[in-house]
Every structure is written in structure tokens, then in C-alpha cells.
Design an enzyme around this catalytic site. Structure first.
Site, short mmCIF file in Angstrom:
data_model
loop_
_atom_site.label_atom_id
_atom_site.label_comp_id
_atom_site.label_asym_id
_atom_site.label_seq_id
_atom_site.Cartn_x
_atom_site.Cartn_y
_atom_site.Cartn_z
N ILE A 1 0.82 -1.22 0.00
CA ILE A 1 0.00 0.00 0.00
C ILE A 1 0.85 1.27 0.00
CG2 ILE A 1 -0.28 0.21 2.51
CD1 ILE A 1 -3.31 0.86 1.87
N GLY B 1 3.12 -4.25 10.85
CA GLY B 1 2.26 -4.44 9.68
C GLY B 1 2.14 -3.20 8.82
N VAL B 2 0.91 -2.93 8.36
CA VAL B 2 0.63 -1.77 7.51
C VAL B 2 1.04 -0.48 8.22
CG1 VAL B 2 -1.24 -0.41 6.47
CG2 VAL B 2 -1.23 -2.89 6.22
N ASP B 3 0.72 -0.39 9.50
CA ASP B 3 1.02 0.82 10.27
C ASP B 3 2.52 1.11 10.25
OD1 ASP B 3 0.50 2.98 11.96
OD2 ASP B 3 0.41 1.75 13.78
#
Length: 169
Positions: free
Chosen positions: A11, A32-34
């Protein structure tokens, strides 16, 4: 009507108006994404998150809510941080997960964002089953009253991509 697309990948490489961060309530980064968004976006994101914690969100951001910051070095204008619910097993409240998508789109509308990239919120360390999370995400985005023109779900792996693809059609 909002166009929904799917991408398998990272992302942090999306070129959109707003990237949605599956944040933890502290807003101060994590895994993760964070963690990926904070690492790639650079220190400007963390600096704004610290300002938010020092002002309106002293106790952190509540589950299901969303707030925006700069996107720092990302190819986006904003990061919209939302805190997904932790899966507690059967009977976990899907309304909180749906709220993450609705609230993120509400914030996107306030900002004037027309393209938004979402991860599969709560499906990593928060353990929400990806098949159910995909259904909730796609239905919520489809039903939302928003000026966002394109939502891209950016799925990290093939399993998540396939789960979302079943609901996008």
C-alpha cells in the site's frame, strides 16, 4: 458511484489522494501496515500523530474512528488513520469494522480526496478472518454515500486478494 479496484501489493507504493492506515489506537506507529506507512512516509507522519495525541486524542484514537495526517514521503496527500477492532472470536461486532471504512470515507470527503487506498483492516495482528473482513469492507464501501470516486483495496497476499475478489465481482 464509487469504482472499486483490487491490487495485490504494498500500500505504501500507491499513488492516490489518501492512503488508509490500519493504525493502533496510540497513532504512534506499530507493525504491519502501520509500521510500513510510518517507515516509508517518514518522520512527518509521526510528528503529526504526536501533535494529535497532545491535543484531541490524548487517550488515543477510538476503535472504528478515523483521523487524517500528512502523507509525508508517500505518493499521496494524506494518510487516514483508522483503528480496527480486534477479533474476539464468533460474535465479534462487525459494525466496528464497517465503521473504519465509513469513517475513513467521511474523512476523505472532508479532505476532498477522490482516490483512496485501503488495506484489509484488522486482518493482520488483529486476527479478523479475511473472508468476513472482505465482505464487510466491500459492502460498506459500496453502500457508503461518498464523493470518493475510486477505492483501491491493496491486499498484501494472494489469499486476501482472492477473498476480496469474491465480493467485488
Amino acid at each position: 458511484m464509487t469504482t472499486i479496484t483490487l491490487v495485490q501489493g504494498d500500500i505504501t507504493w500507491q499513488s492516490v489522494d489518501a492512503v488508509v492506515n490500519a493504525a493502533n489506537s496510540s497513532l504512534l506507529g506499530g507493525g504491519g501496515v502501520d509500521g510500513a506507512i510510518h517507515r516509508r512516509g517518514g518522520p512527518a507522519i509521526l510528528a503529526e500523530c504526536r501533535r494529535l495525541r497532545a491535543s484531541r486524542y490524548g487517550k488515543g484514537l477510538a476503535t472504528g474512528r478515523a483521523v487524517a495526517t500528512t502523507a509525508g514521503e508517500l505518493d499521496a496527500r494524506w494518510v487516514i488513520h483508522t483503528v480496527g477492532p480486534v477479533w474476539q472470536g464468533p460474535g465479534s461486532d462487525p459494525a466496528l469494522l464497517a465503521s473504519c471504512y465509513r469513517e475513513s470515507l467521511r474523512v476523505a470527503d472532508e479532505l476532498g480526496a477522490r482516490t483512496v487506498a485501503f488495506p484489509a483492516i484488522s486482518t493482520g495482528v488483529f486476527r479478523w478472518p479475511v473472508e468476513e473482513a472482505a465482505r464487510i469492507a466491500v459492502e460498506t464501501v459500496r453502500d457508503a454515500e461518498t464523493a470518493v470516486e475510486e477505492v483501491t483495496f491493496v491486499l498484501f497476499d494472494e489469499r486476501a486478494y482472492k477473498a476480496f475478489a469474491e465480493h467485488v465481482g
